[in-house]
Write an enzyme that holds these catalytic residues in place. Sequence first.
Site, mmCIF file in Angstrom:
data_model
loop_
_atom_site.group_PDB
_atom_site.id
_atom_site.type_symbol
_atom_site.label_atom_id
_atom_site.label_comp_id
_atom_site.label_asym_id
_atom_site.label_seq_id
_atom_site.Cartn_x
_atom_site.Cartn_y
_atom_site.Cartn_z
ATOM 1 N N GLU A 1 0.837 -1.203 0.000
ATOM 2 C CA GLU A 1 0.000 0.000 0.000
ATOM 3 C C GLU A 1 0.873 1.253 0.000
ATOM 4 O OE1 GLU A 1 -4.036 -1.292 2.267
ATOM 5 O OE2 GLU A 1 -2.414 -0.673 3.587
ATOM 6 N N CYS B 1 3.412 8.914 0.848
ATOM 7 C CA CYS B 1 3.974 7.993 1.834
ATOM 8 C C CYS B 1 4.119 6.636 1.151
ATOM 9 C CB CYS B 1 3.020 7.924 3.027
ATOM 10 S SG CYS B 1 3.541 6.755 4.263
ATOM 11 N N CYS C 1 7.038 -6.295 7.098
ATOM 12 C CA CYS C 1 8.214 -5.815 7.842
ATOM 13 C C CYS C 1 8.600 -6.884 8.856
ATOM 14 C CB CYS C 1 7.892 -4.510 8.569
ATOM 15 S SG CYS C 1 9.324 -3.846 9.457
ATOM 16 N N CYS D 1 7.246 -4.411 15.483
ATOM 17 C CA CYS D 1 6.879 -3.426 16.510
ATOM 18 C C CYS D 1 5.430 -3.710 16.912
ATOM 19 C CB CYS D 1 7.013 -1.998 15.982
ATOM 20 S SG CYS D 1 8.686 -1.621 15.454
ATOM 21 N N CYS E 1 2.255 -1.725 15.492
ATOM 22 C CA CYS E 1 2.200 -1.422 14.057
ATOM 23 C C CYS E 1 1.549 -2.553 13.257
ATOM 24 C CB CYS E 1 3.634 -1.186 13.560
ATOM 25 S SG CYS E 1 3.761 -1.026 11.781
ATOM 26 N N GLU F 1 10.830 -1.476 6.572
ATOM 27 C CA GLU F 1 11.926 -0.738 7.199
ATOM 28 C C GLU F 1 12.920 -0.373 6.084
ATOM 29 O OE1 GLU F 1 13.074 0.685 10.102
ATOM 30 O OE2 GLU F 1 14.756 1.083 8.776
ATOM 31 N N SER G 1 12.644 7.062 7.001
ATOM 32 C CA SER G 1 12.291 6.861 8.409
ATOM 33 C C SER G 1 12.757 5.472 8.847
ATOM 34 C CB SER G 1 10.771 6.977 8.564
ATOM 35 O OG SER G 1 10.373 6.670 9.874
ATOM 36 N N SER H 1 12.482 6.596 14.512
ATOM 37 C CA SER H 1 11.291 6.281 15.307
ATOM 38 C C SER H 1 11.742 5.850 16.698
ATOM 39 C CB SER H 1 10.486 5.180 14.617
ATOM 40 O OG SER H 1 10.150 5.590 13.315
ATOM 41 N N LEU H 2 11.801 6.804 17.589
ATOM 42 C CA LEU H 2 12.330 6.546 18.926
ATOM 43 C C LEU H 2 11.270 5.831 19.772
ATOM 44 C CD1 LEU H 2 14.796 7.015 20.701
ATOM 45 C CD2 LEU H 2 13.885 9.262 21.278
ATOM 46 N N ASN H 3 10.137 6.460 19.897
ATOM 47 C CA ASN H 3 8.925 5.830 20.468
ATOM 48 C C ASN H 3 8.972 5.467 21.953
ATOM 49 O OD1 ASN H 3 7.946 6.135 17.926
ATOM 50 N ND2 ASN H 3 8.089 3.999 17.339
ATOM 51 N N ASN I 1 -2.209 5.032 16.358
ATOM 52 C CA ASN I 1 -3.394 4.606 15.590
ATOM 53 C C ASN I 1 -3.420 3.083 15.628
ATOM 54 O OD1 ASN I 1 -3.917 7.260 14.270
ATOM 55 N ND2 ASN I 1 -1.908 6.855 13.373
ATOM 56 N N CYS J 1 -0.345 6.549 9.894
ATOM 57 C CA CYS J 1 0.900 5.891 10.285
ATOM 58 C C CYS J 1 0.615 4.590 11.023
ATOM 59 C CB CYS J 1 1.662 6.763 11.277
ATOM 60 S SG CYS J 1 2.660 7.973 10.491
#
Length: 350
Positions: A92, A105, A112, A116, A119, A160, A191, A214-216, A290, A332
């Site tokens: 997508e 995007c 991936c 995570c 996600c 990634e 990213s 992406s620290l998160n 999200n 995201c």
Amino acid sequence: MLLNIHDLNVTELQTKLNELNEPGYRANQIFKGLYSSRWKKFDDFTTLPKELRAKLENVFQIWSLKQVDFIKSELDETTKFLWQLQDGKRIESVIIYEGNRVTFCISSQVGCALDCKFCATGKMGIIRDLTPGEIVEQVLVMSEQSKLPPTNIVFMGMGEPMLNYDAVMHAAGIFSDPEGMCFSRKKITISTSGIIKHIYRMADEDQPYSLAISLNSVNQPVREKIMPVSKKYPIQDLLIAAKYYTDKTQRRVTFEYVLIKGINDSEDDAKELIRLTRGIPCKINVIPCNSDDPLYQAPNWDQVEKFDQLVNQSHRTITIRNRKGWEIKAACGQLYAENESPIRKRKISV
Ligand code: SAH
Ligand code: SF4
């Protein structure tokens, strides 16, 4: 099997043309035709002799992505595309309209590997890397369908990008080549979840694209829990790599911070975020999570604002990314494509 012409940069095209006993300068004409004039079939290449066009037909295909579906948000016009690749795999990509900004995007992998927990793409496992051409074509087709040309291209779709480094840099090179799509390098963002070795590589190779990390989470055990990649690449090392990148390139880095209720949204988290990023020229981008998963929900808006204010007081540039496209699962972390073949939870070396 025909080669995808979008997989080749000018130098590779030249080599291929030499193999076909054609002069190398034709490569530039073809490149311009593909990316500046945006021709879509060899018949359109009126700058080339007919015989060469026929030769090219026998060696190359000019298009590999098939659009399977698209869905447009009625709230904000965010548009999500579902593509089928030639081997039947699906990915997508998304167009986001925001004021004068039009952000494409795009995806770099089918699925991936990094799992995570918050996600949707991580739930797919890794199926395969995209080729440079499959990355480039997402932008070519979306440009045709978009109301406006892109102002930003972000590798924040599926995958990634640092684990498909060569193809991503190859595609970004085509986007930014003055003879190609002539897109500003600073407006292309890669990213990463923090694949440190490639952050160093990007800095050392002087790749002039923007970097987002992406620290998160700023707490090592928490980050390991929500981003297993952190076991291999701990926060401290990641921040050293970020600093190296900013020193070497004289560019700011963006830290992405997906805000998750009860996991990384406390006052202490905000304070630690300020402390750890001190001395690193950066922007902080907070993204309320999200997700459908009850374990990974965004905090309520008051909490998001409180977090924002705390970080803001430290004079860091902080923005809250709004959740454009969430209701069509285009925001995201929501990209997920059903793939027919069973998902391989392939063990990878990061
Ligand atoms: N793999 C890369 C790029 C794709 S993810 C990376 O992780 O950086 C793009 C961005 O979406 C990342 O900043 C990631 O942290 C964020 N993201 C992932 N899942 C999310 C979710 N459920 N809600 C909000 N943002 C999410
Ligand atoms: Fe992969 Fe990025 Fe999703 Fe993590 S957040 S699973 S690295 S796409």
